[in-house]
Design an enzyme around this catalytic site. Sequence first.
Site, PDB file in Angstrom:
ATOM      1  N   ARG A 257       1.117  -1.274  -0.245  1.00 49.97           N
ATOM      2  CA  ARG A 257      -0.286   0.366   0.415  1.00 49.97           C
ATOM      3  C   ARG A 257       1.100   0.848   0.338  1.00 49.97           C
ATOM      4  NH1 ARG A 257      -2.934  -2.873   3.645  1.00 49.97           N
ATOM      5  NH2 ARG A 257      -4.289  -4.028   3.104  1.00 49.97           N
TER       6      ARG A 257
ATOM      7  N   LYS B  43       3.808  11.740 -10.404  1.00 53.25           N
ATOM      8  CA  LYS B  43       2.811  11.551 -11.430  1.00 53.25           C
ATOM      9  C   LYS B  43       3.706   9.718 -12.001  1.00 53.25           C
ATOM     10  CE  LYS B  43      -0.197  14.816 -14.360  1.00 53.25           C
ATOM     11  NZ  LYS B  43       0.021  15.115 -15.228  1.00 53.25           N
TER      12      LYS B  43
ATOM     13  N   GLU C 129      11.895  20.099 -22.926  1.00 49.98           N
ATOM     14  CA  GLU C 129      11.458  20.772 -21.751  1.00 49.98           C
ATOM     15  C   GLU C 129      11.361  21.700 -20.894  1.00 49.98           C
ATOM     16  OE1 GLU C 129       8.164  19.155 -21.297  1.00 49.98           O
ATOM     17  OE2 GLU C 129       8.125  17.292 -21.951  1.00 49.98           O
TER      18      GLU C 129
ATOM     19  N   LYS D  97       8.386  24.013 -11.559  1.00 51.14           N
ATOM     20  CA  LYS D  97       7.712  22.752 -11.743  1.00 51.14           C
ATOM     21  C   LYS D  97       7.089  22.568  -9.917  1.00 51.14           C
ATOM     22  CE  LYS D  97       6.064  17.974 -13.250  1.00 51.14           C
ATOM     23  NZ  LYS D  97       6.142  16.761 -14.249  1.00 51.14           N
TER      24      LYS D  97
ATOM     25  N   GLU E 106      -4.288  17.877 -11.020  1.00 44.89           N
ATOM     26  CA  GLU E 106      -4.878  18.920 -12.279  1.00 44.89           C
ATOM     27  C   GLU E 106      -6.449  18.802 -12.298  1.00 44.89           C
ATOM     28  OE1 GLU E 106      -1.705  17.200 -15.273  1.00 44.89           O
ATOM     29  OE2 GLU E 106      -3.620  16.584 -16.648  1.00 44.89           O
TER      30      GLU E 106
ATOM     31  N   ARG F  71      -2.237  22.595 -13.877  1.00 47.80           N
ATOM     32  CA  ARG F  71      -0.977  21.826 -13.589  1.00 47.80           C
ATOM     33  C   ARG F  71      -1.033  21.644 -15.361  1.00 47.80           C
ATOM     34  NH1 ARG F  71       0.934  16.414 -10.881  1.00 47.80           N
ATOM     35  NH2 ARG F  71       2.939  16.024 -12.146  1.00 47.80           N
TER      36      ARG F  71
ATOM     37  N   ASN G 196       1.595  21.471 -20.203  1.00 46.12           N
ATOM     38  CA  ASN G 196       0.993  20.252 -21.694  1.00 46.12           C
ATOM     39  C   ASN G 196       1.640  21.428 -22.782  1.00 46.12           C
ATOM     40  OD1 ASN G 196      -0.391  18.545 -22.477  1.00 46.12           O
ATOM     41  ND2 ASN G 196       0.753  17.579 -21.020  1.00 46.12           N
TER      42      ASN G 196
ATOM     43  N   HIS H 213       2.247  20.036 -26.224  1.00 48.56           N
ATOM     44  CA  HIS H 213       1.594  18.305 -26.423  1.00 48.56           C
ATOM     45  C   HIS H 213       0.664  17.905 -26.605  1.00 48.56           C
ATOM     46  CE1 HIS H 213       4.983  18.993 -23.100  1.00 48.56           C
ATOM     47  NE2 HIS H 213       5.180  17.526 -22.805  1.00 48.56           N
TER      48      HIS H 213
ATOM     49  N   HIS I 258       2.358  15.644 -29.437  1.00 47.57           N
ATOM     50  CA  HIS I 258       2.775  14.230 -28.704  1.00 47.57           C
ATOM     51  C   HIS I 258       1.720  13.890 -29.999  1.00 47.57           C
ATOM     52  CE1 HIS I 258       0.870  10.772 -26.137  1.00 47.57           C
ATOM     53  NE2 HIS I 258       2.020  10.734 -26.422  1.00 47.57           N
TER      54      HIS I 258
ATOM     55  N   HIS J  25      11.207  12.946 -27.907  1.00 44.28           N
ATOM     56  CA  HIS J  25       9.641  13.196 -27.119  1.00 44.28           C
ATOM     57  C   HIS J  25      10.138  14.510 -27.782  1.00 44.28           C
ATOM     58  CE1 HIS J  25       6.710  14.196 -24.393  1.00 44.28           C
ATOM     59  NE2 HIS J  25       7.683  15.234 -23.976  1.00 44.28           N
TER      60      HIS J  25
HETATM   61  N1  LIG Z   1       5.949  10.881 -14.526  1.00 44.38           N
HETATM   62  C1  LIG Z   1       6.095  12.518 -15.408  1.00 44.38           C
HETATM   63  O1  LIG Z   1       5.187  13.357 -15.549  1.00 44.38           O
HETATM   64  C2  LIG Z   1       6.962  12.772 -17.134  1.00 44.38           C
HETATM   65  C3  LIG Z   1       6.734  13.166 -17.375  1.00 44.38           C
HETATM   66  C4  LIG Z   1       7.259  13.318 -18.873  1.00 44.38           C
HETATM   67  C5  LIG Z   1       7.798  12.170 -18.936  1.00 44.38           C
HETATM   68  N2  LIG Z   1       7.259  10.668 -18.475  1.00 44.38           N
HETATM   69  C6  LIG Z   1       7.687  10.047 -18.870  1.00 44.38           C
HETATM   70  O2  LIG Z   1       8.692   9.921 -19.572  1.00 44.38           O
HETATM   71  C7  LIG Z   1       9.270   8.797 -19.613  1.00 44.38           C
HETATM   72  C8  LIG Z   1      10.791   9.402 -21.350  1.00 44.38           C
HETATM   73  O3  LIG Z   1      11.216   9.514 -20.519  1.00 44.38           O
HETATM   74  P1  LIG Z   1      13.077   9.530 -20.546  1.00 44.38           P
HETATM   75  O4  LIG Z   1      13.382  10.863 -21.955  1.00 44.38           O
HETATM   76  O5  LIG Z   1      14.280  10.604 -19.661  1.00 44.38           O
HETATM   77  O6  LIG Z   1      13.909   7.646 -21.345  1.00 44.38           O
HETATM   78  P2  LIG Z   1      13.894   6.967 -20.200  1.00 44.38           P
HETATM   79  O7  LIG Z   1      14.260   7.104 -19.392  1.00 44.38           O
HETATM   80  O8  LIG Z   1      13.276   6.397 -21.853  1.00 44.38           O
HETATM   81  O9  LIG Z   1      15.541   7.251 -21.256  1.00 44.38           O
HETATM   82  C9  LIG Z   1      16.518   7.689 -22.376  1.00 44.38           C
HETATM   83  C10 LIG Z   1      17.318   6.748 -22.874  1.00 44.38           C
HETATM   84  O10 LIG Z   1      18.518   7.195 -22.047  1.00 44.38           O
HETATM   85  C11 LIG Z   1      19.745   6.019 -21.400  1.00 44.38           C
HETATM   86  N3  LIG Z   1      19.668   7.078 -19.777  1.00 44.38           N
HETATM   87  C12 LIG Z   1      18.869   7.037 -18.839  1.00 44.38           C
HETATM   88  N4  LIG Z   1      20.065   7.846 -18.109  1.00 44.38           N
HETATM   89  C13 LIG Z   1      21.289   7.570 -18.970  1.00 44.38           C
HETATM   90  C14 LIG Z   1      22.317   8.171 -18.703  1.00 44.38           C
HETATM   91  N5  LIG Z   1      22.541   8.842 -17.692  1.00 44.38           N
HETATM   92  N6  LIG Z   1      23.700   8.210 -19.367  1.00 44.38           N
HETATM   93  C15 LIG Z   1      23.233   7.000 -20.215  1.00 44.38           C
HETATM   94  N7  LIG Z   1      21.913   6.897 -20.701  1.00 44.38           N
HETATM   95  C16 LIG Z   1      21.050   6.661 -20.300  1.00 44.38           C
HETATM   96  C17 LIG Z   1      18.341   4.572 -21.603  1.00 44.38           C
HETATM   97  O11 LIG Z   1      18.551   3.746 -20.862  1.00 44.38           O
HETATM   98  C18 LIG Z   1      16.918   5.330 -22.561  1.00 44.38           C
HETATM   99  O12 LIG Z   1      17.287   4.308 -23.592  1.00 44.38           O
HETATM  100  C19 LIG Z   1       8.592   8.657 -20.782  1.00 44.38           C
HETATM  101  O13 LIG Z   1       8.273   7.588 -20.321  1.00 44.38           O
HETATM  102  C20 LIG Z   1       7.271   9.011 -20.653  1.00 44.38           C
HETATM  103  O14 LIG Z   1       5.948   9.263 -20.467  1.00 44.38           O
HETATM  104  C21 LIG Z   1       7.002  11.508 -17.177  1.00 44.38           C
END
Ligand SMILES: NC(=O)c1ccc[n+]([C@@H]2O[C@H](COP(=O)([O-])OP(=O)(O)OC[C@H]3O[C@@H](n4cnc5c(N)ncnc54)[C@H](O)[C@@H]3O)[C@@H](O)[C@H]2O)c1
Length: 356
Positions: A114, A136, A178, A217, A227, A232, A236, A239, A243, A254
Amino acid sequence: MKEILLKTATTESVIRCGEGVFAEYAPRLADEQLFIVTDSNVFAYYRYRLWETFGEFVPIYIIPAGERSKNIRYLTAILKEMLKSGMKRNCTVVAFGGGVVGDIAGLAASLYMRGVKLVQVPTTLLAQVDSSVGGKTAIDFEGVKNAIGAFYQPREVIADPAFFETLTEREVRCGWGEIIKTSALNGEIYDLLVKNTDKFADKDFLSGIIAMCIEHKARVVEADEKETTGLRKTLNLGHTTGHALELYYRKKSHGEYVLIGMYYELYIAMKKGVCDKNYAASLIGLIKKIVNKIPSYPDIAEACKLAAYDKKNSDSRISVIVPAQIGRTEEIKLGMDEYVSLVKECSETLRRAYGI
Ligand SMILES: NC(=O)c1ccc[n+]([C@@H]2O[C@H](COP(=O)([O-])OP(=O)(O)OC[C@H]3O[C@@H](n4cnc5c(N)ncnc54)[C@H](O)[C@@H]3O)[C@@H](O)[C@H]2O)c1
């Protein structure tokens, strides 16, 4: 080092950011019962750092790198491994990686017994300026992105830019997407970026900007954690179209699609008389520091129809958050036909200008 507090109705998160914060603050966690979640790339680069910091016997679950691992199978596998490793109610999950690791490990932490303590150690630029802050958590399900998730605030975020040493150019550009988006929401960040376009590659400059984006943020999340008031939603910006293009074309990162989306939506904002030409031109200047040539797309009408699924839409109209003035945004709601026609018009203008 900057310390930022994020207080919500249920939790208080401490966010520490700056070069060296991992070395300074992570070893303290080794006194707790820890469970690390990371991905295969990050583990390959940082396994010795993890062992050195948390001990060689710390349980670590490694998901394959990439969005495709953000699914129910790996969520279940993480939870099974936590049980098998004897994790107690007072254990701490450490999400060590990018946004994918942060989202799935965060959801696992919210579910296990939990809810157990969560610490985010974001290792990508995107995860530091965006996904690790705000609580999130999610997995993709049945082909729908983030279909299952929870709001679950981390107790602590340790955002150390030292991890960027191993990031690819593409991932760096993704994070900048971003950051530039945030500059359209926050006048102070906008001013700083506009005045220092020659410093985007400077480590100290980037560190300061990361802290400002996190602070922005954090304040938005404090005011509208789930939201409900609409504030919040402003996070976006870019996006809706970004998106839709990302889902349809899947070629760029992205963050790059967010910037391309922001460009197309600036066109809409100008056409609707919401954003003045000079401010739009200045934001476009920032966008082009990261995405040099904004693409036109011959089949953009098809791609943009995917905007119908955007979660900001509250009725049949498409909701687009656009920059209005420095530090101020507006929400424009458009019927699908008008939205598609404006986006097509923008794409055509680009094609005529650049022949792409
Ligand atoms: N929770 C939220 O508020 C929120 C907001 C924006 C995005 N997201 C989510 O985040 C995800 C995207 O995140 P991301 O862009 O970090 O992608 P990711 O986690 O896939 O990382 C991108 C790539 O970088 C590599 N990587 C990570 N750290 C590294 C480092 N220090 N050195 C070398 N390689 C490294 C990873 O292995 C991966 O191949 C999506 O799933 C998206 O939906 C969530």
